[in-house]
Design an enzyme around this catalytic site. Structure first.
Site, PDB file in Angstrom:
ATOM      1  N   LYS A  86       0.814  -1.212   0.000  1.00 39.78           N
ATOM      2  CA  LYS A  86       0.000   0.000   0.000  1.00 39.78           C
ATOM      3  C   LYS A  86       0.851   1.267   0.000  1.00 39.78           C
ATOM      4  O   LYS A  86       0.500   2.239  -0.685  1.00 39.78           O
ATOM      5  CB  LYS A  86      -0.946   0.014   1.200  1.00 39.78           C
ATOM      6  CG  LYS A  86      -0.276   0.159   2.554  1.00 39.78           C
ATOM      7  CD  LYS A  86      -1.298   0.174   3.667  1.00 39.78           C
ATOM      8  CE  LYS A  86      -0.631   0.334   5.019  1.00 39.78           C
ATOM      9  NZ  LYS A  86       0.095   1.610   5.157  1.00 39.78           N
ATOM     10  N   THR A  87       1.958   1.280   0.730  1.00 41.43           N
ATOM     11  CA  THR A  87       2.795   2.485   0.757  1.00 41.43           C
ATOM     12  C   THR A  87       3.372   2.772  -0.620  1.00 41.43           C
ATOM     13  O   THR A  87       3.471   3.922  -1.048  1.00 41.43           O
ATOM     14  CB  THR A  87       3.929   2.330   1.793  1.00 41.43           C
ATOM     15  OG1 THR A  87       3.359   2.023   3.068  1.00 41.43           O
ATOM     16  CG2 THR A  87       4.739   3.613   1.901  1.00 41.43           C
ATOM     17  N   ASP A 136      -3.770   7.536   4.418  1.00 37.52           N
ATOM     18  CA  ASP A 136      -3.268   6.185   4.642  1.00 37.52           C
ATOM     19  C   ASP A 136      -3.928   5.611   5.902  1.00 37.52           C
ATOM     20  O   ASP A 136      -4.373   6.349   6.779  1.00 37.52           O
ATOM     21  CB  ASP A 136      -1.748   6.238   4.806  1.00 37.52           C
ATOM     22  CG  ASP A 136      -1.118   4.858   4.794  1.00 37.52           C
ATOM     23  OD1 ASP A 136      -1.790   3.897   4.367  1.00 37.52           O
ATOM     24  OD2 ASP A 136       0.050   4.740   5.215  1.00 37.52           O
ATOM     25  N   GLU A 137      -3.982   4.293   6.007  1.00 35.52           N
ATOM     26  CA  GLU A 137      -4.566   3.602   7.159  1.00 35.52           C
ATOM     27  C   GLU A 137      -5.964   4.150   7.459  1.00 35.52           C
ATOM     28  O   GLU A 137      -6.322   4.444   8.610  1.00 35.52           O
ATOM     29  CB  GLU A 137      -3.658   3.746   8.398  1.00 35.52           C
ATOM     30  CG  GLU A 137      -2.254   3.226   8.226  1.00 35.52           C
ATOM     31  CD  GLU A 137      -2.168   1.695   8.205  1.00 35.52           C
ATOM     32  OE1 GLU A 137      -3.236   1.050   8.246  1.00 35.52           O
ATOM     33  OE2 GLU A 137      -1.061   1.160   8.144  1.00 35.52           O
ATOM     34  N   GLN A 139      -7.938  -5.064   9.014  1.00 30.17           N
ATOM     35  CA  GLN A 139      -6.921  -4.711  10.004  1.00 30.17           C
ATOM     36  C   GLN A 139      -7.360  -3.533  10.864  1.00 30.17           C
ATOM     37  O   GLN A 139      -6.530  -2.826  11.432  1.00 30.17           O
ATOM     38  CB  GLN A 139      -5.591  -4.399   9.311  1.00 30.17           C
ATOM     39  CG  GLN A 139      -4.985  -5.594   8.587  1.00 30.17           C
ATOM     40  CD  GLN A 139      -3.610  -5.298   8.021  1.00 30.17           C
ATOM     41  OE1 GLN A 139      -2.630  -5.196   8.743  1.00 30.17           O
ATOM     42  NE2 GLN A 139      -3.536  -5.143   6.707  1.00 30.17           N
ATOM     43  N   ARG A 194       1.634 -11.190  10.323  1.00 31.67           N
ATOM     44  CA  ARG A 194       2.964 -10.621  10.618  1.00 31.67           C
ATOM     45  C   ARG A 194       4.059 -11.601  10.216  1.00 31.67           C
ATOM     46  O   ARG A 194       5.228 -11.220  10.080  1.00 31.67           O
ATOM     47  CB  ARG A 194       3.129 -10.310  12.115  1.00 31.67           C
ATOM     48  CG  ARG A 194       2.188  -9.283  12.719  1.00 31.67           C
ATOM     49  CD  ARG A 194       2.041  -8.036  11.901  1.00 31.67           C
ATOM     50  NE  ARG A 194       0.904  -8.153  10.995  1.00 31.67           N
ATOM     51  CZ  ARG A 194       0.668  -7.319   9.977  1.00 31.67           C
ATOM     52  NH1 ARG A 194       1.495  -6.335   9.722  1.00 31.67           N
ATOM     53  NH2 ARG A 194      -0.380  -7.490   9.191  1.00 31.67           N
TER      54      ARG A 194
END
Length: 685
Positions: free
Chosen positions: A67-68, A253-254, A284, A648
């Site tokens: 995503k970044t 973002d997020e 998430q 993770r």
């Protein structure tokens, strides 16, 4: 925005604080390849998102899907297509994320010294707006931002001014309530309307006095940064218009972590052009307890009609088997966007390991880690132990210290550094060595027994001057009227009590853990917790710490052929000094990471141990209670938390649980987490 969601910063959902005010600007860097060539590095959905430059866009970016990268490439593409860099706003939640994004932009864009995108946290954005516009609200443009210590001083003074004692309302409790009010847009003059008991009315009065003090000092606190920005946008259309004109493109973002205030501020900013791109993953969304609203990402198309949705589903982090488990688990949530992650690498099947109890769980996990690190030369930093609650890591810390594997507790406080544990250890240290005056000074009035700080300070000064123990100077201090007869009697009773317990700890055959349990009962430490914490949840958590201390001493007795208090203290003293394995910053980089699932979000590790998958731990018992009260969203957030933990792991995932656990001196059977069953079956079977 849709007509069903009118703009107003004055809402009804509690919203807590996020991050700190900071921003990162894109610094000029060496010139690299042009942005257009970079699109070749993207997969098809990533490229689709990066070249969608107009109107509302929702990028559903699953775990490990890049995503970044999409955000930064999209900014570069906007600039390549003629958007002035300074007209682009990209907002995220942490300073670390803002810095990383700025660095990526520097490398992609090359030297652009005169104009650059604004890459910022939410709070930094609000600070910049307030610096320009806050005079409209009667504050000076050079306002100061109070830190926590400043806030506590202001709250203490506010309560004193309205003649409210600590017994009625503590400064910390007042600040917590003020924060809750501010994050839903409740102004001081309206707070009484939201008070539902006497403490609420006291807090409302304190809030008014507190805010008057801040305004008189030309100061704002952290929550004011959002509240005052929302006020400006609501009350001053010219201010809103100026801020709207600053940005032609806004990226968030997020997005799943936004609270109501942040949503309203952003919605107001983009209203004229609707050029908003949000990137996030509803699977998430794990911060509901601090105000995040998953509904923002779920209802994006309702808030912004005609919005385009791009799904990033290619996971480049995890193995096929890890992603299979994650997909099967999260599909049991009903409130989510439909998506399925696809992995691109193979690896071992995740292991699910039951253990007889929590001690053998810790021993088994650490035994395997010890072998990996010392025999297979796996770097310690490649390994993480993830857990749900702050009480869980103690046994793992103890075992890691025992086998001398370096570790660091990330995003939380070590069990052995907590106030209650430090108090108890101070008692044990003093009982083991009565010459330990540092420990004595910590416990002499903890719990409170009528021995004030001023009296202790006068005794200490006299003892230092005369080169004697505090006990020995009591008669002289009493004769010199430095302490009262009542204080002297309280100290003498305390001394007699400590003498009795010193004898008990020194007597062979008497259980150390039972003696500690009696000590805590006799000094009524439980009562001290009840006085110090008003919240039932806090009281329960702090009382659990006492049980953990007793359990730790009991476990030591069971392991040692000749249990001795001094030996136990020697072993636990390592707990406060993890840096014995290294004294520089590289220590944290070369250590096993222990962290809560909340702290682990956004991170990744080659090897992950997800421990304690039991009903009551994960999912947490509070969410189970909520479910029984017809609130299934709490369990859904717990499921998302487990999903975050699973994803993770890059290569190897081990999931474990204990079949029994000790609670208040008794051993109870546990029930394996429902999530274990859900991972093994597909929805609809």
């Amino acid at each position: 925005m849709s007509s069903s969601t009118p703009y107003s910063p004055f809402l009804s959902t509690p919203v807590p604080k996020f991050g700190g005010p900071a921003a990162a600007a894109v610094n000029p860097g060496s010139s690299l390849r042009p942005p257009s060539a970079s699109l070749n590095d993207l997969n098809a959905p990533q490229r689709d998102a990066a070249i969608t430059l107009d109107g509302p866009l929702l990028v559903l970016a699953g775990a490990g899907t890049g995503k970044t990268r999409v955000i930064t490439y999209r900014m570069a593409e906007l600039i390549r297509n003629g958007v002035e860099p300074s007209k682009i706003l990209s907002v995220t939640f942490t300073n670390k994320a803002a810095k990383e994004m700025a660095e990526r932009m520097s490398h992609m864009l090359g030297r652009r010294p005169n104009s650059r995108p604004m890459i910022s946290t939410f709070h930094s954005l609000c600070v910049r707006i307030l610096r320009d516009e806050i005079e409209a609200l009667g504050y000076p443009p050079r306002f100061v931002i109070y830190d926590r210590g400043d806030q506590e001083s202001a709250a203490r003074k506010a309560l004193r001014d309205i003649k409210v004692t600590d017994a009625a309302l503590k400064p910390a409790d007042l600040l917590s309530q003020i924060s809750r009010w501010k994050m839903v847009g409740v102004l001081p003059e309206l707070a009484t309307e939201y008070a539902d008991d006497d403490r609420g009315y006291l807090a409302a009065s304190g809030y008014r006095r507190y805010q008057q003090s801040l305004r008189a000092s030309g100061a704002v606190d952290f929550d004011d940064l959002l509240l005052l920005t929302a006020q400006l946008f609501e009350q001053f259309p010219d201010v809103l218009a100026r801020q709207q004109a600053r940005f032609e493109q806004v990226q968030i973002d997020e997005y799943q972590d936004t609270n109501e205030m942040q949503f309203q501020i952003v919605a107001a900013l983009v209203k004229p052009h609707r050029n908003i791109c949000v990137v996030g993953d509803d699977d998430q969304s794990i911060y509901g307890w601090r105000g995040a609203e998953v509904k923002h990402i779920l209802n994006f198309q309702q808030h912004f009609p005609g919005a385009k949705i791009v799904r990033l589903q290619d996971n480049y982090r995890c193995t096929t088997e890890i992603i299979r488990l994650a997909n099967q688990l999260v599909k049991h949530n009903h409130g989510r966007h439909d998506k399925t992650l696809v992995a691109h690498k193979d690896g071992p099947t995740p292991a699910i390991k039951p253990f007889p109890d929590e001690q053998t769980e810790a021993e088994g996990v650490v035994r395997e880690i010890n072998y990996l690190v010392k025999e297979l030369n796996v770097p310690p930093q490649d390994i993480a132990i993830l857990f749900r609650t702050n009480e869980q890591p103690r046994l793992f810390e103890t075992e890691l210290r025992r086998v001398r594997v370096p570790y660091v507790l990330v995003g939380g406080q070590s069990f052995f550094d907590r106030k209650e544990v430090r108090d108890i250890m101070a008692y044990l240290k003093f009982l083991s060595n009565p010459r330990d005056e540092v420990s004595l000074l910590r416990i002499i009035n903890t719990p409170t027994r009528g021995i004030g700080d001023a009296s202790v300070e006068r005794l200490l000064n006299r003892a230092v001057k005369m080169g004697r123990k505090i006990w020995d100077v009591i008669p002289d201090a009493l004769a010199g009227k430095e302490i009262t007869q009542k204080t002297a009697r309280s100290i003498e009773l305390f001394r007699e009590q400590m003498g009795e317990f010193q004898r008990r700890f020194d007597t062979p055959g008497i259980s150390l853990s039972e003696t500690l349990q009696k000590l805590l009962h006799d000094i009524d430490y439980e009562g001290e917790i009840q006085k110090q914490y008003n919240s039932a949840d806090q009281q329960l958590a702090r009382s659990g710490v006492l049980d953990e201390c007793i359990t730790a001493l009991r476990e030591y007795e069971q392991r040692s052929p000749k249990p001795d208090l001094a030996e136990f203290l020697d072993q636990t003293s390592l707990s406060g000094n993890n840096r014995e394995f290294g004294d520089d910053d590289s220590f944290e980089q070369s250590a096993v990471k222990l962290m809560t699932l909340h702290s682990a979000k956004g991170l990744e590790f080659p090897r992950v141990y997800l421990v304690g998958l039991e009903e009551g731990l994960l999912p947490h018992k509070r969410s189970i209670t909520d479910e029984l009260e017809n609130n299934p969203s709490a369990i859904e957030e717990e499921r998302r938390l487990a999903y975050v933990g699973i994803t993770r792991a890059k290569d190897v995932l081990t999931i474990s649980y204990a079949q029994t656990r000790m609670k208040w001196g008794k051993r109870y059977k546990t029930k394996p987490s429902r999530f274990l069953t859900e991972m093994q079956r597909v929805v609809g079977e």
